[in-house]
Design an enzyme around this catalytic site. Structure first.
Site, short mmCIF file in Angstrom:
data_model
loop_
_atom_site.label_atom_id
_atom_site.label_comp_id
_atom_site.label_asym_id
_atom_site.label_seq_id
_atom_site.Cartn_x
_atom_site.Cartn_y
_atom_site.Cartn_z
N LYS A 120 0.93 -1.33 -0.20
CA LYS A 120 0.37 -0.32 0.14
C LYS A 120 0.68 0.92 -0.09
CE LYS A 120 -3.45 -2.28 2.94
NZ LYS A 120 -4.30 -2.07 4.32
N LYS A 200 -7.26 -11.01 -7.91
CA LYS A 200 -8.34 -11.38 -6.60
C LYS A 200 -9.68 -10.40 -7.30
CE LYS A 200 -8.86 -10.60 -2.04
NZ LYS A 200 -8.27 -10.44 -0.97
N LYS A 203 -13.86 -5.56 -5.97
CA LYS A 203 -15.04 -4.50 -6.43
C LYS A 203 -13.59 -3.49 -7.09
CE LYS A 203 -18.46 -1.11 -5.31
NZ LYS A 203 -19.83 -1.36 -4.00
#
Ligand code: TRP
Length: 339
Positions: A120, A200, A203
């Protein structure tokens, strides 16, 4: 690992999801479906972790609806406020307070080793401390309720190991207070691969199907799914073992039909479109009761509000007690201590 707890009082489990709105197929197959099945055997606490979401720069204007829509999905798929505590993290301020206290026993080196932190923070010029400290808040979520176990996907294993380490370090420094929580990693499903056939399901990658979609919308998504790339013409023989549509059939299609699809795919006598159509119809049928339940909640949003209010109240009863004990252990109790 079995989901069956030992006999006696039910063991407590805790899990949570970030509020990214309506749940999608990956949330359902990877987590929600299993949570629903655990509700009779465990004392369950299901959270919507909105304070985790802010570390990823969630948009304030859409956050309330994201929280509400995830709550509707939780209830629609069968998370049951009669059996479990269902609540929103930011309604229980003890989470962030305990997270602060855990800062005292968490090595920065451990935080920096987290692969999710590395991923991240990779392309950020300035890294918010919240991304680094994310797993401390997660540990606080879990340990505030002294949870025995946490049902999560394998991607959360490292965070759970840090939760265990925080519990051990706290106990060693301040006396035995927290359980060393078990990660209950679901072994029946591996990674749920998205409709793109490679990443994976998520959304944000737009490679999934919202759980509450109407049948036409399910089809609009499923028909875009990537199948065996070597299959160009309808009568080319296919390879179910490399086809993600085929692997999704495992969750929704009965054995006889699946065997038939496999045989006909290999023989080139069923095309990908027909195969997807069966999958799409089966998904729509399986989720029909969820759409119906969601409709009722959407027509009566006060019911959702009530569930979340009551959930937060129940959570706070436990949370207050653990936090008071923790502060006392750490000497943050001058008033009682000196009276
Ligand atoms: N980090 C988890 C995820 O992204 C969400 C989460 C936050 C969580 N707190 C938790 C999961 C506590 C289990 C227990 O999926």
């Amino acid at each position: 690992m079995s989901d069956t707890p030992s006999t006696g009082a039910k063991k407590r489990i805790f899990s949570g999801m970030q509020p990214s709105g309506e749940a999608h197929l990956g949330n359902y197959l990877g987590a929600l479906r299993r949570w629903v099945g655990m509700q009779d055997d465990y004392d369950c606490i299901w959270c919507i972790v909105d304070e985790h979401a802010i570390t990823a720069g969630a948009d304030p204007a859409s956050m309330p609806a994201m929280v509400f829509d995830l709550a509707v999905s939780y209830l629609a798929v069968g998370l049951d406020p009669e059996k479990a505590i269902i609540f929103v993290q930011s309604d229980v301020p003890e989470h962030t307070e305990l997270a602060w206290l855990f800062n005292a026993v968490t090595p920065v080196g451990d935080l920096e080793r987290m692969t999710q932190y590395k991923d991240k923070s990779q392309n950020l010029e300035s890294i918010p401390a919240g991304i680094l400290n994310y797993p401390i808040l997660q540990a606080a979520d879990i340990l505030l309720y002294k949870a025995y176990g946490v049902p999560v996907g394998a991607d959360q294993k490292q965070h759970l190991e840090l939760t265990r380490e925080i519990a051990r370090k706290f106990n060693a420094a301040y006396g035995d207070t927290f359980p060393v929580t078990e990660p209950l990693i679901g072994e029946d499903v591996g990674r749920i691969v998205g409709l793109d056939g490679k990443s994976k399901m998520s959304k944000s990658l737009n490679n999934t199907v919202p759980v509450l979609s109407e049948p036409d919308d399910v089809w609009a998504r499923v028909r875009t799914a990537v199948t065996d790339p070597q299959r160009v013409r309808r009568d080319d023989p296919g390879r179910p073992e490399v086809c993600n549509v085929y692997s999704l059939h495992a969750f929704f299609t009965d054995d006889t039909t699946r065997t038939d699809i496999e045989t006909r795919c290999r023989a080139g006598t069923i095309g990908c479109v027909d195969c997807k159509r069966i999958l799409s119809d089966n998904i729509s049928d399986a989720f029909a009761p969820y759409r119906e339940r969601a409709r009722q909640y959407l027509e009566n949003p006060d019911q959702v509000r009530r569930v979340l209010n009551e959930g937060a109240e129940k959570a706070r009863v436990i949370a207050r007690e653990t936090l008071a004990e923790t502060k006392q252990r750490m000497g943050l109790n001058w008033r009682e201590a000196l009276s």
